[in-house]
Design a protein around this motif. Structure first.
Motif, mmCIF file in Angstrom:
data_model
loop_
_atom_site.group_PDB
_atom_site.id
_atom_site.type_symbol
_atom_site.label_atom_id
_atom_site.label_comp_id
_atom_site.label_asym_id
_atom_site.label_seq_id
_atom_site.Cartn_x
_atom_site.Cartn_y
_atom_site.Cartn_z
ATOM 1 N N LYS A 299 0.810 -1.221 0.000
ATOM 2 C CA LYS A 299 0.000 0.000 0.000
ATOM 3 C C LYS A 299 0.848 1.277 0.000
ATOM 4 N N LEU B 126 2.562 9.467 12.224
ATOM 5 C CA LEU B 126 2.685 9.029 13.625
ATOM 6 C C LEU B 126 4.134 8.696 13.972
ATOM 7 N N ILE C 111 1.402 2.626 21.737
ATOM 8 C CA ILE C 111 0.320 2.052 20.917
ATOM 9 C C ILE C 111 0.908 1.484 19.631
ATOM 10 N N GLY D 73 1.319 -2.420 18.049
ATOM 11 C CA GLY D 73 0.561 -2.671 16.817
ATOM 12 C C GLY D 73 -0.923 -2.469 17.037
ATOM 13 N N ASP D 74 -1.281 -1.746 18.096
ATOM 14 C CA ASP D 74 -2.690 -1.438 18.345
ATOM 15 C C ASP D 74 -3.087 -0.196 17.553
ATOM 16 N N VAL E 209 -4.399 3.684 17.320
ATOM 17 C CA VAL E 209 -4.495 4.968 18.014
ATOM 18 C C VAL E 209 -6.002 5.294 18.090
ATOM 19 N N MET F 51 -7.113 10.283 15.825
ATOM 20 C CA MET F 51 -6.831 10.126 14.391
ATOM 21 C C MET F 51 -7.722 11.026 13.542
ATOM 22 N N GLY G 41 -3.631 4.613 5.100
ATOM 23 C CA GLY G 41 -3.576 4.298 6.542
ATOM 24 C C GLY G 41 -4.782 4.805 7.313
ATOM 25 N N ARG H 114 -9.228 3.355 9.256
ATOM 26 C CA ARG H 114 -9.008 1.956 9.626
ATOM 27 C C ARG H 114 -10.191 1.379 10.390
ATOM 28 N N ARG I 240 10.472 -7.476 5.361
ATOM 29 C CA ARG I 240 10.708 -6.060 5.618
ATOM 30 C C ARG I 240 11.326 -5.855 7.010
ATOM 31 N N ASP J 188 7.766 -2.176 14.737
ATOM 32 C CA ASP J 188 6.485 -2.887 14.870
ATOM 33 C C ASP J 188 6.399 -4.065 13.899
HETATM 34 P P1 ADP Z 1 0.900 -0.887 8.692
HETATM 35 O O1 ADP Z 1 -0.313 -0.644 7.835
HETATM 36 O O2 ADP Z 1 2.041 -1.495 7.964
HETATM 37 O O3 ADP Z 1 0.597 -1.577 9.996
HETATM 38 P P2 ADP Z 1 1.170 2.014 9.079
HETATM 39 O O4 ADP Z 1 2.476 2.624 8.766
HETATM 40 O O5 ADP Z 1 -0.014 2.355 8.217
HETATM 41 O O6 ADP Z 1 1.448 0.482 9.153
HETATM 42 O O7 ADP Z 1 0.738 2.347 10.590
HETATM 43 C C1 ADP Z 1 1.602 2.057 11.673
HETATM 44 C C2 ADP Z 1 0.829 2.128 12.990
HETATM 45 O O8 ADP Z 1 0.288 3.446 13.174
HETATM 46 C C3 ADP Z 1 -0.382 1.202 13.109
HETATM 47 O O9 ADP Z 1 -0.017 -0.101 13.510
HETATM 48 C C4 ADP Z 1 -1.224 1.938 14.170
HETATM 49 O O10 ADP Z 1 -0.692 1.735 15.473
HETATM 50 C C5 ADP Z 1 -0.991 3.405 13.840
HETATM 51 N N1 ADP Z 1 -2.011 3.945 12.902
HETATM 52 C C6 ADP Z 1 -1.798 4.369 11.623
HETATM 53 N N2 ADP Z 1 -2.941 4.804 11.065
HETATM 54 C C7 ADP Z 1 -3.907 4.659 12.006
HETATM 55 C C8 ADP Z 1 -5.312 4.911 12.048
HETATM 56 N N3 ADP Z 1 -5.963 5.390 10.986
HETATM 57 N N4 ADP Z 1 -5.979 4.617 13.198
HETATM 58 C C9 ADP Z 1 -5.351 4.145 14.262
HETATM 59 N N5 ADP Z 1 -4.037 3.875 14.306
HETATM 60 C C10 ADP Z 1 -3.317 4.111 13.193
#
Ligand code: ADP
Length: 189
Positions: free
Chosen positions: A13, A35, A52, A56-57, A59, A64, A82, A85, A124, A132
């Motif tokens: 993506k 972030l 967070i 890998g949780d 936010v 957001m 991103g 979500r 990766r 993460d």
């Molecule tokens: P990936 O899709 O590879 O997990 P991203 O780079 O898109 O990684 O996001 C990394 C982290 O940032 C996510 O695991 C989450 O903790 C946070 N994050 C990013 N976008 C959002 C969102 N829209 N809502 C909540 N948390 C988010």
């Protein structure tokens, strides 16, 4: 063009979003990058979201939604990566864009199997060392994708603006498929 790109972690993506942004001269708005930048510059917000991201949780939605509201305020075009979500985030985005009369032109879904996604994320992890990208955190992120983000995928599919692209092709072939899809959108205007 206002484009939303959806797909699980490891779907490519981010790579595709950057290429689309460059091809259409639109800013690439990637919440993960925003972030991570906040975490590395050590702002209060960064300190708040760091644990967070490390788990890998997700936010919280309110944070957001506010972040995206500010980031998109002055943009006419964008490639959004991103976000949203969760359904709450998608509802907020749709309301926000509706209010300013700037609807999405297209939603691209990059489809890949969990096996391919997991294999790419482990690769990766070795290459980039993102904190993460450990096994446990990877499976948490994919679990949240299936539990929460797939409902967002369904929402845009129902709205009839989603185009599905096979994300298991080579990067160049994925990009060619995305471009075909977007040309269809432009032609249909
Ligand atoms: P990936 O899709 O590879 O997990 P991203 O780079 O898109 O990684 O996001 C990394 C982290 O940032 C996510 O695991 C989450 O903790 C946070 N994050 C990013 N976008 C959002 C969102 N829209 N809502 C909540 N948390 C988010």
């Amino acid at each position: 063009m206002r484009i939303l790109i959806l797909g699980p972690q490891g779907s490519g993506k981010g790579t595709q979003a950057k290429r689309i942004a460059a091809a259409y001269g639109a800013p690439h708005v990637a919440t993960g990058d925003i972030l991570r930048a906040a975490v590395s510059n050590g702002s209060e917000f960064g300190k708040q979201v760091r644990p967070i991201l490390e788990r890998g949780d997700l936010v919280p939605d309110d944070l957001m939604i506010e972040l995206i509201r500010e980031r998109l305020a002055d943009e006419d075009t964008f490639v959004l990566d991103g976000f949203p979500r969760t359904v709450a985030q998608a509802e907020a985005l749709d309301a926000m864009l509706d209010e300013i009369g700037k609807p999405l032109d297209a939603v691209i879904l990059l489809r890949v199997s969990d096996e391919v996604a997991t294999e790419r994320l482990h690769r990766r992890a070795v290459e980039e060392g993102r904190s993460d990208d450990t096994s446990e955190v990877i499976s948490n992120r994919l679990r949240l994708y299936h539990e929460l983000t797939e409902l967002v995928v369904d929402r845009y599919q129902l709205a009839g603006i989603e185009v599905i692209v096979d994300g298991e092709q080579s990067m160049d072939d994925v990009f060619a498929s995305v471009q075909d899809a977007l040309e269809g959108v432009v032609a249909g205007r």
